[in-house]
Design a protein around this motif. Sequence first.
Motif, short mmCIF file in Angstrom:
data_model
loop_
_atom_site.label_atom_id
_atom_site.label_comp_id
_atom_site.label_asym_id
_atom_site.label_seq_id
_atom_site.Cartn_x
_atom_site.Cartn_y
_atom_site.Cartn_z
N SER A 95 -13.81 -0.85 -27.31
CA SER A 95 -14.83 -0.34 -26.40
C SER A 95 -14.71 -0.89 -24.98
CB SER A 95 -16.23 -0.65 -26.94
OG SER A 95 -16.37 -2.04 -27.10
N GLU A 96 -13.87 -1.89 -24.79
CA GLU A 96 -13.72 -2.48 -23.46
C GLU A 96 -12.66 -1.74 -22.67
OE1 GLU A 96 -15.64 -4.89 -22.13
OE2 GLU A 96 -16.79 -4.65 -23.98
N PRO A 97 -13.03 -1.14 -21.54
CA PRO A 97 -12.06 -0.40 -20.73
C PRO A 97 -10.81 -1.20 -20.37
CG PRO A 97 -14.27 0.04 -19.96
CD PRO A 97 -14.39 -1.04 -20.98
N ALA A 98 -10.92 -2.50 -20.22
CA ALA A 98 -9.75 -3.33 -19.90
C ALA A 98 -8.71 -3.27 -21.02
CB ALA A 98 -10.18 -4.77 -19.64
N GLU A 99 -9.15 -3.01 -22.25
CA GLU A 99 -8.23 -2.94 -23.39
C GLU A 99 -7.48 -1.61 -23.46
OE1 GLU A 99 -10.35 -5.61 -26.78
OE2 GLU A 99 -11.32 -3.69 -26.33
N PHE A 100 -8.01 -0.58 -22.80
CA PHE A 100 -7.44 0.76 -22.92
C PHE A 100 -6.01 0.84 -22.40
CE2 PHE A 100 -11.89 2.91 -22.70
CZ PHE A 100 -12.24 2.29 -23.89
N LYS A 101 -5.62 -0.01 -21.46
CA LYS A 101 -4.26 0.06 -20.92
C LYS A 101 -3.21 -0.43 -21.92
CE LYS A 101 -4.82 -4.34 -18.61
NZ LYS A 101 -5.36 -4.93 -17.44
N ARG A 102 -3.64 -1.08 -23.00
CA ARG A 102 -2.73 -1.56 -24.04
C ARG A 102 -2.69 -0.60 -25.24
NH1 ARG A 102 -4.18 -5.84 -26.86
NH2 ARG A 102 -6.41 -5.60 -26.54
N TRP A 103 -3.38 0.51 -25.13
CA TRP A 103 -3.64 1.40 -26.25
C TRP A 103 -3.02 2.77 -25.98
CZ3 TRP A 103 -9.51 2.30 -27.34
CH2 TRP A 103 -9.69 2.98 -28.53
N TYR A 104 -2.13 3.20 -26.84
CA TYR A 104 -1.39 4.45 -26.64
C TYR A 104 -1.47 5.34 -27.88
CZ TYR A 104 0.76 2.80 -22.35
OH TYR A 104 0.96 2.38 -21.07
N ARG A 166 0.98 8.83 -24.55
CA ARG A 166 0.02 8.77 -23.45
C ARG A 166 -0.92 7.60 -23.71
NH1 ARG A 166 3.37 12.02 -22.50
NH2 ARG A 166 3.19 14.00 -21.40
N ASN A 167 -1.36 6.95 -22.65
CA ASN A 167 -2.30 5.86 -22.85
C ASN A 167 -3.68 6.43 -23.15
OD1 ASN A 167 -3.85 6.18 -20.43
ND2 ASN A 167 -2.36 4.96 -19.31
N TRP A 168 -4.55 5.57 -23.65
CA TRP A 168 -5.87 6.00 -24.12
C TRP A 168 -6.69 6.63 -23.00
CZ3 TRP A 168 -7.30 7.29 -28.65
CH2 TRP A 168 -8.65 7.41 -28.98
N ASN A 169 -6.59 6.08 -21.79
CA ASN A 169 -7.33 6.66 -20.67
C ASN A 169 -6.87 8.09 -20.40
OD1 ASN A 169 -9.03 4.46 -20.05
ND2 ASN A 169 -7.38 3.46 -18.94
N THR A 170 -5.58 8.34 -20.46
CA THR A 170 -5.05 9.68 -20.22
C THR A 170 -5.50 10.64 -21.30
OG1 THR A 170 -3.15 8.84 -18.99
CG2 THR A 170 -2.93 11.04 -19.96
N VAL A 171 -5.46 10.22 -22.55
CA VAL A 171 -5.91 11.08 -23.66
C VAL A 171 -7.36 11.51 -23.41
CG1 VAL A 171 -6.44 11.16 -26.13
CG2 VAL A 171 -4.30 10.13 -25.35
N ASN A 172 -8.21 10.55 -23.07
CA ASN A 172 -9.63 10.86 -22.82
C ASN A 172 -9.81 11.74 -21.59
OD1 ASN A 172 -11.74 9.30 -24.66
ND2 ASN A 172 -9.87 8.11 -24.54
N LYS A 173 -9.03 11.50 -20.56
CA LYS A 173 -9.13 12.32 -19.34
C LYS A 173 -8.70 13.76 -19.62
CE LYS A 173 -9.79 12.99 -14.94
NZ LYS A 173 -11.11 12.94 -14.32
N LEU A 174 -7.66 13.94 -20.41
CA LEU A 174 -7.20 15.29 -20.73
C LEU A 174 -8.27 16.07 -21.51
CD1 LEU A 174 -3.48 14.53 -21.60
CD2 LEU A 174 -4.33 15.83 -19.63
N VAL A 175 -8.97 15.40 -22.40
CA VAL A 175 -10.07 16.06 -23.12
C VAL A 175 -11.17 16.43 -22.14
CG1 VAL A 175 -11.92 15.71 -24.82
CG2 VAL A 175 -9.55 15.10 -25.39
#
Length: 181
Positions: A95-104, A166-175
């Motif tokens: 749930s921490e946005p800082a962790e999302f850059k490590r998540w693909y 794709r990283n987690w932020n990109t996946v969420n942005k595409l949705v």
Amino acid sequence: MTTYIALLRGINVGGNKIIKMLDLKAMFQALGFANVRTYIQSGNVVFESDEGSVSLLSGVIERQIHEVFGFEVSVIIRTLAEMENVIANDPFQLSEPAEFKRWYVTFLPAEPSAEALDKLRTYENGPDKVHFVGREMYILYEVSVSQSSLFKVPFDKILGMPITARNWNTVNKLVAIGKME
């Protein structure tokens, strides 16, 4: 019309297979797709089409990229609903946005074979976590992609198919883009 998300593999990386997003958008529009939107330079296209066959869409787009830009690119497509499921099926629940850059999320054109999954089980519980759900491989890197031993694992060769991540932020942005009118 169905909203689709096309994920192009390996464009605009290291000065190779360069495609400007305006040109890519124009190509999609020339194919007759509606409400075409691109997101960042790594080859993400949200579009609408009446075509119901994802494999047909992928083939048409791949052939057009070759014709227009002069090189081959693998295209993996998901519907907006499938991308929403990618988020819903998240095995890590961070749930921490800082962790999302490590998540693909790595997208596959088909479910992996049992044999390929067996070969990849060794990567499930190391410092970097790998988890498969259907046609997606979720990876949570302990530190970062570039510092991971997984960076050199030839997942596409082991799986026997082209893949794109794709990283987690990109996946969420595409949705989020897919939900916009």
